[in-house]
Design a protein around this motif. Structure first.
Motif, PDB file in Angstrom:
ATOM      1  N   ASN A  21      10.938  31.955  19.906  1.00 45.48           N
ATOM      2  CA  ASN A  21      12.053  33.168  19.728  1.00 45.48           C
ATOM      3  C   ASN A  21      10.608  34.730  19.529  1.00 45.48           C
ATOM      4  O   ASN A  21      12.083  35.455  18.832  1.00 45.48           O
ATOM      5  CB  ASN A  21      12.263  32.404  18.015  1.00 45.48           C
ATOM      6  N   GLN A  22       9.493  34.274  18.897  1.00 48.22           N
ATOM      7  CA  GLN A  22       8.703  35.861  18.061  1.00 48.22           C
ATOM      8  C   GLN A  22       9.257  36.267  20.027  1.00 48.22           C
ATOM      9  O   GLN A  22       8.415  37.648  19.559  1.00 48.22           O
ATOM     10  CB  GLN A  22       7.627  34.763  18.325  1.00 48.22           C
ATOM     11  N   TYR A  23       9.332  36.295  20.733  1.00 47.18           N
ATOM     12  CA  TYR A  23       9.453  37.599  21.887  1.00 47.18           C
ATOM     13  C   TYR A  23      10.998  37.654  21.940  1.00 47.18           C
ATOM     14  O   TYR A  23      10.692  39.424  22.405  1.00 47.18           O
ATOM     15  CB  TYR A  23       8.937  36.763  23.025  1.00 47.18           C
ATOM     16  N   GLN A  24      11.388  37.261  21.835  1.00 46.68           N
ATOM     17  CA  GLN A  24      12.947  37.694  21.600  1.00 46.68           C
ATOM     18  C   GLN A  24      13.433  37.590  22.610  1.00 46.68           C
ATOM     19  O   GLN A  24      14.316  39.057  22.875  1.00 46.68           O
ATOM     20  CB  GLN A  24      13.050  39.385  20.379  1.00 46.68           C
ATOM     21  N   TRP A  25      13.041  36.826  24.102  1.00 39.86           N
ATOM     22  CA  TRP A  25      13.136  37.040  25.076  1.00 39.86           C
ATOM     23  C   TRP A  25      14.945  36.448  25.279  1.00 39.86           C
ATOM     24  O   TRP A  25      16.491  36.961  25.831  1.00 39.86           O
ATOM     25  CB  TRP A  25      12.896  36.996  26.536  1.00 39.86           C
ATOM     26  N   LEU A  26      15.636  36.041  24.408  1.00 39.82           N
ATOM     27  CA  LEU A  26      16.660  35.062  24.658  1.00 39.82           C
ATOM     28  C   LEU A  26      17.114  34.916  22.389  1.00 39.82           C
ATOM     29  O   LEU A  26      16.195  35.048  21.983  1.00 39.82           O
ATOM     30  CB  LEU A  26      16.205  33.682  25.133  1.00 39.82           C
ATOM     31  N   LYS A  27      18.708  34.937  22.647  1.00 38.11           N
ATOM     32  CA  LYS A  27      19.148  34.448  21.244  1.00 38.11           C
ATOM     33  C   LYS A  27      19.083  33.522  21.201  1.00 38.11           C
ATOM     34  O   LYS A  27      18.003  31.698  21.353  1.00 38.11           O
ATOM     35  CB  LYS A  27      20.622  34.238  21.575  1.00 38.11           C
ATOM     36  N   PRO A  28      18.118  33.545  19.389  1.00 34.22           N
ATOM     37  CA  PRO A  28      17.607  32.116  19.028  1.00 34.22           C
ATOM     38  C   PRO A  28      18.505  30.074  19.122  1.00 34.22           C
ATOM     39  O   PRO A  28      17.926  29.314  19.077  1.00 34.22           O
ATOM     40  CB  PRO A  28      17.644  32.205  17.781  1.00 34.22           C
ATOM     41  N   GLU A  29      20.126  30.786  19.155  1.00 37.02           N
ATOM     42  CA  GLU A  29      20.797  29.590  19.284  1.00 37.02           C
ATOM     43  C   GLU A  29      20.471  28.634  20.922  1.00 37.02           C
ATOM     44  O   GLU A  29      20.864  27.684  21.209  1.00 37.02           O
ATOM     45  CB  GLU A  29      22.463  30.040  19.526  1.00 37.02           C
ATOM     46  N   THR A  30      19.995  29.969  22.234  1.00 39.03           N
ATOM     47  CA  THR A  30      20.082  29.815  23.452  1.00 39.03           C
ATOM     48  C   THR A  30      18.861  28.539  23.520  1.00 39.03           C
ATOM     49  O   THR A  30      18.451  27.398  24.214  1.00 39.03           O
ATOM     50  CB  THR A  30      19.979  30.361  24.613  1.00 39.03           C
ATOM     51  N   ILE A  31      17.540  28.911  22.402  1.00 41.46           N
ATOM     52  CA  ILE A  31      16.865  28.785  22.683  1.00 41.46           C
ATOM     53  C   ILE A  31      16.787  26.954  21.893  1.00 41.46           C
ATOM     54  O   ILE A  31      16.763  26.356  22.470  1.00 41.46           O
ATOM     55  CB  ILE A  31      15.474  29.297  22.161  1.00 41.46           C
ATOM     56  N   ARG A  32      17.199  26.692  21.442  1.00 40.33           N
ATOM     57  CA  ARG A  32      17.673  25.825  20.734  1.00 40.33           C
ATOM     58  C   ARG A  32      18.790  25.204  20.950  1.00 40.33           C
ATOM     59  O   ARG A  32      18.233  23.696  21.184  1.00 40.33           O
ATOM     60  CB  ARG A  32      18.225  26.038  19.218  1.00 40.33           C
ATOM     61  N   PHE A  33      19.367  25.287  21.486  1.00 41.26           N
ATOM     62  CA  PHE A  33      20.207  24.789  22.818  1.00 41.26           C
ATOM     63  C   PHE A  33      18.970  23.583  23.340  1.00 41.26           C
ATOM     64  O   PHE A  33      19.322  22.296  24.006  1.00 41.26           O
ATOM     65  CB  PHE A  33      20.935  25.032  23.216  1.00 41.26           C
ATOM     66  N   PHE A  34      18.174  24.531  24.441  1.00 46.25           N
ATOM     67  CA  PHE A  34      18.061  23.930  25.504  1.00 46.25           C
ATOM     68  C   PHE A  34      16.488  23.156  24.175  1.00 46.25           C
ATOM     69  O   PHE A  34      16.112  22.313  25.046  1.00 46.25           O
ATOM     70  CB  PHE A  34      16.580  25.290  26.578  1.00 46.25           C
ATOM     71  N   ALA A  35      15.937  23.621  23.578  1.00 43.49           N
ATOM     72  CA  ALA A  35      14.658  22.255  22.837  1.00 43.49           C
ATOM     73  C   ALA A  35      15.339  20.969  22.503  1.00 43.49           C
ATOM     74  O   ALA A  35      14.382  20.355  22.283  1.00 43.49           O
ATOM     75  CB  ALA A  35      14.732  23.722  21.709  1.00 43.49           C
ATOM     76  N   THR A  36      16.358  21.084  21.924  1.00 48.00           N
ATOM     77  CA  THR A  36      16.881  20.276  21.500  1.00 48.00           C
ATOM     78  C   THR A  36      18.048  20.209  21.002  1.00 48.00           C
ATOM     79  O   THR A  36      18.242  18.550  21.588  1.00 48.00           O
ATOM     80  CB  THR A  36      16.715  20.164  19.509  1.00 48.00           C
ATOM     81  N   GLU A  37      19.651  20.489  21.445  1.00 50.35           N
ATOM     82  CA  GLU A  37      20.973  19.951  21.787  1.00 50.35           C
ATOM     83  C   GLU A  37      20.654  19.356  22.926  1.00 50.35           C
ATOM     84  O   GLU A  37      21.906  18.681  22.859  1.00 50.35           O
ATOM     85  CB  GLU A  37      21.628  21.094  21.173  1.00 50.35           C
ATOM     86  N   PHE A  38      20.329  19.640  24.011  1.00 50.83           N
ATOM     87  CA  PHE A  38      20.466  18.812  24.781  1.00 50.83           C
ATOM     88  C   PHE A  38      20.239  16.685  25.108  1.00 50.83           C
ATOM     89  O   PHE A  38      21.066  16.525  26.021  1.00 50.83           O
ATOM     90  CB  PHE A  38      20.011  19.213  26.310  1.00 50.83           C
ATOM     91  N   GLU A  39      19.274  16.663  24.571  1.00 46.05           N
ATOM     92  CA  GLU A  39      19.145  15.556  24.682  1.00 46.05           C
ATOM     93  C   GLU A  39      20.114  14.943  23.276  1.00 46.05           C
ATOM     94  O   GLU A  39      20.804  13.689  23.437  1.00 46.05           O
ATOM     95  CB  GLU A  39      17.557  15.164  23.811  1.00 46.05           C
ATOM     96  N   GLN A  40      21.010  15.230  22.425  1.00 48.15           N
ATOM     97  CA  GLN A  40      22.217  15.383  21.566  1.00 48.15           C
ATOM     98  C   GLN A  40      23.175  15.131  22.981  1.00 48.15           C
ATOM     99  O   GLN A  40      24.057  14.237  22.345  1.00 48.15           O
ATOM    100  CB  GLN A  40      22.671  15.488  20.543  1.00 48.15           C
ATOM    101  N   LEU A  41      23.655  15.329  23.390  1.00 48.93           N
ATOM    102  CA  LEU A  41      24.757  15.723  24.879  1.00 48.93           C
ATOM    103  C   LEU A  41      25.000  14.618  25.327  1.00 48.93           C
ATOM    104  O   LEU A  41      25.876  13.992  25.314  1.00 48.93           O
ATOM    105  CB  LEU A  41      24.215  17.037  25.565  1.00 48.93           C
TER     106      LEU A  41
END
Length: 396
Positions: free
Chosen positions: A294-314
């Protein structure tokens, strides 16, 4: 024909003979020789793991790994340690005047002595130059530029680096593109010391019995006691987990995003290097990948969160969301964009994701990744699809 791959924890070892490897190295390649210490480091060093994915040859450096592979039911045909491979390479190409070696590593004077010994055996100037870098040189850009210049001016086409793992592998990977004359890269550990006669190798019987580590510990207990008696202890536990299909290595977040077409190769390497640096600064505690990214601001925080945590919930959900819903959850599409795609898809009789590619909203690579993700959500037990996020060796 490429050698078969033997999965061992989070790496794949080439099941190749030394004779085959030596012949194939005429065409060049980057050779890494994993042992137990490598495999331990690979569990917590994402940059090292990334470099392993870019090696041309990964060959077994350990009798212990030979036994482990046999225990797992996937035997490796031959142990090819760096300290055996390099002298074998020198002997194999002794009469081939086109092969010229540069030695990088060891203490001052040691590499030069190794050069004299090797050339005497070869009967020609096989090793054309050497350099023993100062401690910490890898953090000094000017020193690295000096080394690059020396190598490029040496007329060598083989670079043998003996700096210890993972420093040697990281240095090779970081600078190989700046060494256009080098076609073969060998990471050889303490081999330069062995060739110089500066350090004795373990007796052959100890190596055969998998006790080379014990000999090295006896010779250098102050430096090696922690590696062999503390850091390597979890290894056998991981092997047992693999034997019963319970071992999983979560891919670094940066690599997942790269596979999804959302980070470039340069961004991945920058992120992994910073991650390793911060881990060292924090006494071995790695930084949170999502927070760092998130510190690099290359991607939206929501996109990073999806790949970091939400896919496992899917994977735990019974519903199977359409691909547009997945892309929207990852904040790669807005609701308006999804509605536009659905409408135009009906008019054009084309899949909405294909229309999104035509509009250049994201790349074909991203679509392919999400198609695989959708398939994984529908079948979370499919280990082929699980490889999107995990290294999980195929069970017997």
């Amino acid at each position: 024909m490429p050698a078969a791959k033997i999965p061992l924890l989070n790496v794949e070892i080439d099941n190749i003979s030394s004779k085959q490897l030596l012949a194939q190295l005429k065409s060049g390649g980057f050779v890494i020789t994993p042992n137990v210490d490598h495999l331990v480091k690979l569990q917590n060093d994402p940059e090292f793991f990334y470099i392993y994915q870019h090696a041309d040859y990964v060959v077994c450096d350990s009798q212990i790994l030979i036994w482990v592979a046999r225990f797992l039911g996937t035997p490796i045909q031959e142990k090819i340690s760096g300290s055996d491979l390099f002298p074998a390479f020198c002997q194999y190409y002794a009469e081939d005047e086109t092969e010229k070696v540069f030695l990088l590593g060891a203490a001052p004077g040691v590499a030069r002595q190794a050069q004299l010994n090797i050339n005497a055996k070869a009967g020609r100037e096989l090793v054309v130059d050497t350099y023993s870098p100062p401690f910490g040189f890898e953090r000094d850009p000017q020193e690295c530029e000096k080394i690059i210049t020396l190598i490029n001016q040496s007329d060598a086409n083989v670079l043998a680096v003996g700096l210890g793992a993972p420093k040697q592998e990281k240095w090779i990977y970081r600078y190989r593109q700046q060494l256009p004359g080098i076609k073969t890269f060998l990471a050889i550990g303490a081999t330069i010391d062995f060739e110089a006669g500066n350090v004795r190798r373990s007796p052959q019987w100890m190596s055969y019995c998998g006790l080379e580590w014990l000999y090295r510990l006896k010779e250098n207990p102050k430096r090696l006691w922690r590696r062999y008696l503390v850091e390597s202890l979890p290894f056998l536990g991981w092997v047992v987990l693999q034997r019963f299909n319970r071992y999983r290595y979560h891919k670094p977040l940066a690599l997942i995003l790269h596979d999804a077409g959302l980070l470039s190769k340069d961004q991945v390497e920058q992120l992994l290097t910073e991650q390793v640096r911060l881990t060292k600064e924090n006494a071995g505690k790695p930084p949170d990948e999502a927070t760092l990214l998130n510190q690099y601001q290359w991607l939206k925080p929501e996109t990073i969160r999806f790949f970091a945590t939400e896919f496992e919930q899917l994977l735990k959900q019974s519903a199977h969301p359409p691909i547009l819903d997945l892309l929207q959850q990852a904040q790669l599409l807005t609701l308006d964009q999804c509605q536009t795609l659905q409408h135009e898809s009906q008019l054009a009789a084309l899949p909405p994701e294909q229309l999104a590619i035509q509009k250049e909203w994201f790349s074909p690579q991203t679509v392919r990744f999400f198609q695989q993700l959708q398939a994984l959500v529908e079948n979370p037990q499919d280990q082929r699809l699980e490889q999107l996020f995990f290294v999980s060796p195929t069970p017997l």
